[in-house]
Design an enzyme around this catalytic site. Structure first.
Site, short mmCIF file in Angstrom:
data_model
loop_
_atom_site.label_atom_id
_atom_site.label_comp_id
_atom_site.label_asym_id
_atom_site.label_seq_id
_atom_site.Cartn_x
_atom_site.Cartn_y
_atom_site.Cartn_z
N ILE A 30 30.07 55.48 22.23
CA ILE A 30 29.37 54.36 22.87
C ILE A 30 30.33 53.36 23.49
O ILE A 30 29.91 52.37 24.08
CB ILE A 30 28.44 53.64 21.86
CG1 ILE A 30 29.22 53.19 20.62
CG2 ILE A 30 27.27 54.52 21.47
CD1 ILE A 30 28.39 52.41 19.62
N LYS A 32 34.83 52.06 24.11
CA LYS A 32 36.21 51.94 23.65
C LYS A 32 36.38 50.54 23.13
O LYS A 32 36.17 49.57 23.86
CB LYS A 32 37.19 52.23 24.78
CG LYS A 32 37.18 53.68 25.25
CD LYS A 32 38.31 53.98 26.20
CE LYS A 32 39.65 53.95 25.48
NZ LYS A 32 40.77 54.34 26.36
N GLY A 33 36.76 50.42 21.89
CA GLY A 33 36.90 49.11 21.28
C GLY A 33 38.29 48.55 21.47
O GLY A 33 39.08 49.04 22.27
N GLY A 36 40.49 51.45 19.59
CA GLY A 36 40.15 52.86 19.50
C GLY A 36 38.78 53.15 20.07
O GLY A 36 38.17 52.32 20.72
N LYS A 53 34.18 52.93 14.34
CA LYS A 53 35.37 52.74 15.18
C LYS A 53 36.48 53.60 14.58
O LYS A 53 36.85 53.43 13.42
CB LYS A 53 35.78 51.27 15.21
CG LYS A 53 36.93 50.97 16.16
CD LYS A 53 37.33 49.50 16.13
CE LYS A 53 36.33 48.61 16.80
NZ LYS A 53 36.86 47.22 16.99
N ASP A 144 38.49 34.16 21.38
CA ASP A 144 38.27 35.07 22.50
C ASP A 144 36.77 35.17 22.82
O ASP A 144 36.23 36.26 23.00
CB ASP A 144 38.84 36.46 22.19
CG ASP A 144 39.17 37.26 23.45
OD1 ASP A 144 39.24 36.65 24.54
OD2 ASP A 144 39.34 38.49 23.34
#
Length: 416
Positions: A30, A32-33, A36, A53, A144
């Site tokens: 679902i 790309k974190g 990873g 993840k 962030d």
């Protein structure tokens, strides 16, 4: 300092004998974190849908402290406005991090189908503010905040995610001075590496509010490096267009250059714009349905990045400046000062060689690709800086910081 994957310890680490591939069924990817790939999955014991993840620690060796930091912060949080963390498993060099599955996508995903109306924005901002109010009460700073790091469940619940650069304040340390975040959303005091606190998140929230209204943050058409110079120098951004007075006032309150004059998250929850326009979170399901329709119509070419935001495959940074992958700037901590994954004394370091100098030289060489002598001179200069950095680690950071200070001083002197 090298790390052995088997030596990595994070809060909630399960017995190494447990095989995550037996405990969980991995479904489709679902996104790309931060560190990873992220998969939708099923907990075979409970049939609960989860987000998995998976990080190869051998490949992510330089980011291990950031991974520990994200998990440490998440494991300490107990709020319905923060992504839940269920535990971690280590199999070989692969770390499996099991988290709450949020199937509605990120606010950035939903923006791809079009901007939000003010009722949707107020509803989303209210939930973000609840998350920030919780974090700040726990003396944590997210650092962030942006649309990519705001996730929604399929029912419209809103949660904060991506805590790889989150910071912890203690009773004795009430302000930080570390350069982390994403340039377009970064508060002036963070860029200047001045002492800052939770009010830095309020600035980022104001930029995010503009992003939700306009589809992108202010200055998104500019080079990220230029944005770093301009944010401390220029007047704060304002919301331009056919928007209500209360919405513009909300943003103006968040984007005060003096952090002491910015409201707290708790105070902003009482702002007229939020009180008059926010609705139940189920109201946001229309945005989720709209995005699904938009994708079904064939508009989406890129894979969604709902469960993590660092790659931001559809973001304006990578499209506008392909030589730069300038998303979240992460600190480089001193391993001696990391205990149990929590950094006790952050180092005031910007990785300028990799984040600024190297990409800048790449751009210069690309611009003059047909000029062999100029390219040779650029390469020699780049090598000299690399040699200096190897001989005296941190010298590049100091040089760039000094250049920024000089540039800002010259710009201020030239201002009428």
């Amino acid at each position: 300092m090298a790390h052995s994957p088997v030596a990595v310890q994070v809060p909630g680490m399960q017995n190494n004998i447990a095989d995550p591939e037996e405990l969980f069924t991995k479904l489709e990817r679902i996104g790309k974190g931060s560190f990873g790939e992220v998969f939708k999955g099923i907990d075979n014991r409970t049939q609960q849908v989860v987000a998995i993840k998976i990080i190869d620690l051998e490949e992510a060796e330089d980011e291990i402290e950031d991974i520990q930091q994200e998990i440490t912060v998440l494991s300490q949080c107990d709020s319905s406005y923060v992504t839940k963390y269920y535990g971690s498993y280590l199999k070989g060099s692969k770390l499996w991090i099991i988290m709450e599955y949020l199937g509605g996508g990120s606010a950035l995903d939903l923006l791809r189908a079009g901007p939000f109306d003010e009722f949707q924005i107020a509803t989303m901002l209210k939930e973000i503010l609840k998350g920030l109010d919780y974090l700040h009460s726990e003396k944590k700073i997210h650092r962030d905040i942006k649309a990519a790091n705001v996730l929604l469940s399929e029912q419209g619940d809103v949660k904060l995610a991506d805590f790889g650069v989150a910071g912890q304040l203690t009773d004795t340390q009430i302000k930080r001075n570390t350069f982390v975040g994403t340039p377009f959303w970064m508060a002036p005091e963070v860029i200047q590496q001045s002492a800052y606190d939770s009010k830095a998140d309020i600035w980022s929230l104001g930029i995010t509010a503009i992003e939700l209204a306009k589809g992108e943050p202010p200055n998104s058409d500019m080079h990220p490096m230029r944005v770093l110079f301009l944010i401390p120098k220029n007047n704060p951004p304002t919301l331009v267009g056919d928007f209500t007075k209360s919405f513009k006032e909300f943003i103006d309150a968040c984007l005060n250059k003096d952090p002491s004059f910015r409201p707290t998250a708790k105070e902003l929850l009482k702002h007229k714009f939020i009180v008059k326009n926010s609705k139940k979170t189920s109201y946001l399901t229309e945005l989720i349905d709209r995005f699904k329709r938009w994708k079904a119509e064939g508009h989406s070419d890129d894979e969604s990045d709902s469960e993590g935001s660092d790659s931001e495959s559809t973001s304006r940074e990578n499209n506008t400046h392909p030589e730069w992958s300038f998303t979240t700037v992460r600190k480089k901590p001193d391993p001696k000062k990391v205990q149990n994954g929590a950094e006790q004394d952050l180092v005031q370091t910007l990785s300028c060689l990799s984040m600024i100098i190297t990409p800048a030289f790449a751009e210069l060489k690309q611009q003059d690709e047909n000029n062999a002598s100029r390219n040779q001179a650029i390469e020699e200069l780049e090598k000299s800086i690399a040699v200096a950095e190897a001989a005296c680690p941190g010298i590049t950071d100091k040089m760039v910081k000094k250049l920024i200070e000089k540039f800002q001083k010259c710009s201020a002197d030239e201002s009428p």
